[in-house]
Design a protein around this motif. Sequence first.
Motif, PDB file in Angstrom:
ATOM      1  N   GLY A 406       0.811  -1.212   0.000  1.00  0.00           N
ATOM      2  CA  GLY A 406       0.000   0.000   0.000  1.00  0.00           C
ATOM      3  C   GLY A 406       0.842   1.257   0.000  1.00  0.00           C
ATOM      4  O   GLY A 406       0.549   2.223  -0.715  1.00  0.00           O
ATOM      5  N   VAL A 407       1.913   1.278   0.807  1.00  0.00           N
ATOM      6  CA  VAL A 407       2.806   2.437   0.858  1.00  0.00           C
ATOM      7  C   VAL A 407       3.482   2.652  -0.487  1.00  0.00           C
ATOM      8  O   VAL A 407       3.580   3.782  -0.984  1.00  0.00           O
ATOM      9  N   LEU A 408       3.940   1.573  -1.100  1.00  0.00           N
ATOM     10  CA  LEU A 408       4.633   1.691  -2.381  1.00  0.00           C
ATOM     11  C   LEU A 408       3.687   2.169  -3.473  1.00  0.00           C
ATOM     12  O   LEU A 408       4.008   3.093  -4.241  1.00  0.00           O
ATOM     13  N   GLN A 409       2.513   1.561  -3.569  1.00  0.00           N
ATOM     14  CA  GLN A 409       1.555   1.953  -4.598  1.00  0.00           C
ATOM     15  C   GLN A 409       1.134   3.418  -4.413  1.00  0.00           C
ATOM     16  O   GLN A 409       1.064   4.188  -5.384  1.00  0.00           O
ATOM     17  N   LYS A 410       0.868   3.797  -3.175  1.00  0.00           N
ATOM     18  CA  LYS A 410       0.491   5.179  -2.889  1.00  0.00           C
ATOM     19  C   LYS A 410       1.596   6.146  -3.306  1.00  0.00           C
ATOM     20  O   LYS A 410       1.333   7.180  -3.936  1.00  0.00           O
ATOM     21  N   SER A 411       2.839   5.813  -2.980  1.00  0.00           N
ATOM     22  CA  SER A 411       3.957   6.704  -3.286  1.00  0.00           C
ATOM     23  C   SER A 411       4.134   6.885  -4.784  1.00  0.00           C
ATOM     24  O   SER A 411       4.380   8.004  -5.268  1.00  0.00           O
ATOM     25  N   ILE A 412       4.013   5.798  -5.543  1.00  0.00           N
ATOM     26  CA  ILE A 412       4.147   5.887  -6.999  1.00  0.00           C
ATOM     27  C   ILE A 412       3.066   6.790  -7.575  1.00  0.00           C
ATOM     28  O   ILE A 412       3.335   7.681  -8.396  1.00  0.00           O
ATOM     29  N   ARG A 413       1.829   6.593  -7.127  1.00  0.00           N
ATOM     30  CA  ARG A 413       0.712   7.370  -7.666  1.00  0.00           C
ATOM     31  C   ARG A 413       0.784   8.840  -7.238  1.00  0.00           C
ATOM     32  O   ARG A 413       0.308   9.714  -7.958  1.00  0.00           O
ATOM     33  N   GLN A 414       1.376   9.117  -6.077  1.00  0.00           N
ATOM     34  CA  GLN A 414       1.512  10.501  -5.648  1.00  0.00           C
ATOM     35  C   GLN A 414       2.522  11.257  -6.488  1.00  0.00           C
ATOM     36  O   GLN A 414       2.289  12.403  -6.879  1.00  0.00           O
ATOM     37  N   VAL A 415       3.658  10.636  -6.754  1.00  0.00           N
ATOM     38  CA  VAL A 415       4.736  11.315  -7.474  1.00  0.00           C
ATOM     39  C   VAL A 415       4.547  11.214  -8.984  1.00  0.00           C
ATOM     40  O   VAL A 415       4.917  12.129  -9.724  1.00  0.00           O
ATOM     41  N   PHE A 416       3.955  10.110  -9.454  1.00  0.00           N
ATOM     42  CA  PHE A 416       3.731   9.900 -10.889  1.00  0.00           C
ATOM     43  C   PHE A 416       2.242   9.581 -11.108  1.00  0.00           C
ATOM     44  O   PHE A 416       1.887   8.438 -11.436  1.00  0.00           O
ATOM     45  N   PRO A 417       1.350  10.559 -10.923  1.00  0.00           N
ATOM     46  CA  PRO A 417      -0.089  10.283 -10.953  1.00  0.00           C
ATOM     47  C   PRO A 417      -0.599   9.787 -12.305  1.00  0.00           C
ATOM     48  O   PRO A 417      -1.682   9.200 -12.377  1.00  0.00           O
ATOM     49  N   GLU A 418       0.171  10.009 -13.359  1.00  0.00           N
ATOM     50  CA  GLU A 418      -0.259   9.536 -14.680  1.00  0.00           C
ATOM     51  C   GLU A 418      -0.024   8.042 -14.868  1.00  0.00           C
ATOM     52  O   GLU A 418      -0.492   7.445 -15.848  1.00  0.00           O
ATOM     53  N   SER A 419       0.699   7.410 -13.970  1.00  0.00           N
ATOM     54  CA  SER A 419       1.068   6.000 -14.112  1.00  0.00           C
ATOM     55  C   SER A 419       0.046   5.067 -13.481  1.00  0.00           C
ATOM     56  O   SER A 419      -0.605   5.406 -12.489  1.00  0.00           O
ATOM     57  N   LEU A 420      -0.064   3.889 -14.053  1.00  0.00           N
ATOM     58  CA  LEU A 420      -0.816   2.784 -13.453  1.00  0.00           C
ATOM     59  C   LEU A 420       0.182   1.848 -12.789  1.00  0.00           C
ATOM     60  O   LEU A 420       1.253   1.595 -13.342  1.00  0.00           O
ATOM     61  N   VAL A 421      -0.158   1.342 -11.625  1.00  0.00           N
ATOM     62  CA  VAL A 421       0.751   0.478 -10.872  1.00  0.00           C
ATOM     63  C   VAL A 421       0.287  -0.970 -11.008  1.00  0.00           C
ATOM     64  O   VAL A 421      -0.906  -1.263 -10.860  1.00  0.00           O
ATOM     65  N   ALA A 422       1.228  -1.857 -11.277  1.00  0.00           N
ATOM     66  CA  ALA A 422       0.871  -3.269 -11.426  1.00  0.00           C
ATOM     67  C   ALA A 422       2.024  -4.158 -10.982  1.00  0.00           C
ATOM     68  O   ALA A 422       3.190  -3.849 -11.241  1.00  0.00           O
ATOM     69  N   PRO A 423       1.719  -5.268 -10.312  1.00  0.00           N
ATOM     70  CA  PRO A 423       2.755  -6.256  -9.990  1.00  0.00           C
ATOM     71  C   PRO A 423       3.168  -6.993 -11.254  1.00  0.00           C
ATOM     72  O   PRO A 423       2.417  -7.062 -12.230  1.00  0.00           O
ATOM     73  N   TYR A 424       4.376  -7.553 -11.222  1.00  0.00           N
ATOM     74  CA  TYR A 424       4.780  -8.413 -12.332  1.00  0.00           C
ATOM     75  C   TYR A 424       5.879  -9.355 -11.859  1.00  0.00           C
ATOM     76  O   TYR A 424       6.420  -9.207 -10.758  1.00  0.00           O
ATOM     77  N   LEU A 425       6.187 -10.329 -12.694  1.00  0.00           N
ATOM     78  CA  LEU A 425       7.227 -11.313 -12.407  1.00  0.00           C
ATOM     79  C   LEU A 425       8.522 -10.882 -13.070  1.00  0.00           C
ATOM     80  O   LEU A 425       8.568 -10.699 -14.293  1.00  0.00           O
TER      81      LEU A 425
END
Length: 486
Positions: A406-425
Amino acid sequence: MKRLLLVFLLGLCVLAGVLVTRTLAVSSRQVAPEAAAPFTVDADAAAARLAGALRLETVAASDGVPANDAAFDALHAYLREHFPRVHASLKREAVGRHSVLYTWPGTDASLRPVLLMGHLDVVPVEPGTQGAWTRPPFSGDVADGYVWGRGTLDDKGSVLAILEAVEGLLTAGHAPKRTVLLAFGGDEEVGGHGGAEATAKLLRERGVTLESVLDEGGMMLTGTVPGITAPVALVGVAEKGFVSVELVVDGEGGHSSMPPRQTAVGILSRAISRLEEQPMPAELRGGSRALFEFLGPEMPFGQRLVFANLWLFEPLVLRQLSAQPSTNAAVRTTTAATMFEGSVKDNVLPSRARAVVNFRILPGDSVEGVLAHVRGVVDDSRVKAGTLAFQSEPSPVSRTDSEGWGVLQKSIRQVFPESLVAPYLMVGAADARYFTGLSDSVYRFMPLRLERADLARLHGRDERVSVQGYAGAVRFYAQYLRNTDG
């Protein structure tokens, strides 16, 4: 016949209704947090400090060539000079010859620490190719809006950006509630045994458990996921393992004028052919399924319908993903024949033929399972199979429902709001794998936005990072550290 037709049409209508209902019920997994707190970065000054670090050729030891100890010593001295508050306020411990662990004590000792990682070593530049670089690989030139040089992307860029963030937070008077650990390895490119592995062992011996771990890994990429036009911030939640299997066939030898029906090379070739024709099965697991769970809701309706109903469409999705090497690697344990040895002369029958097949192991599979697969598929007692010593099991899959995620996803969206966050292998290996026993929230992400063409710069020519993109990375690490306090 009419009744059967009506039943069939009714069944189709019910199926269509189920598919559409499930598709419409899928909601976005993206968060919409408040804006990031201001954090000022002098982009040009930060780029200049990164450039200075790039000029120190910290190539790790490999293939009998020793590491450049003087370059590593100079880099550590450089970091002390240019990040004085970090070195005045954080405890610094050398780990092995070239690695280092920093501790920034938190005000609440009951909270588990967070760990940020990176590595100081870089891969060498291929002999004879330096002239093909637009800027010399260890020049640290700042030109045309970029910082140029080996290590900008892998991985001095991460290390310096983390230190810039901590230095800036200290300047602003920030005191973390949660203890922050910074681990910078000196041998990631050659296995990480003296750096990250030794650091993880040290923390285990001290009884440390971690709230979360953040290492290098995925980046923000555009044009990599069909149907998605926004940049996608790919966060590695697992790493594939690896093992190389050695196949050996002993033959009679002799002159090629009187060959047997099958030579040792022929027998071994047949074994390799069987392995290539019968790969291990494809499956959506190990982070690959989670990728579509996070991005599926952001796709156009037709694609969203497919990924909302994998219970029906998974075989079709797997067939499509298996068709391309880049996506095939994300859904199966891959098979790659890499070495083949036979006779030393064209008219001499080989008395021994040897091949090596490299497997990158999907989470859920294992080294032992790969060896069993090889022996079962080859099915020839004349072919002896065994594993080489350098191997690694796939990592556990980190959680996407934890506080760390949650902290990581929130931080990405705060600094780069145009990005979508997704897990991957992650199909490659990183130092993060050594810390999976200390936390169930181990993530691999570099806060840099790249185009598809930029991926070739990793371990390749013209490695570079944009000055403004690097400043964005510094802002991300600062916001991430502030968010870890809850």
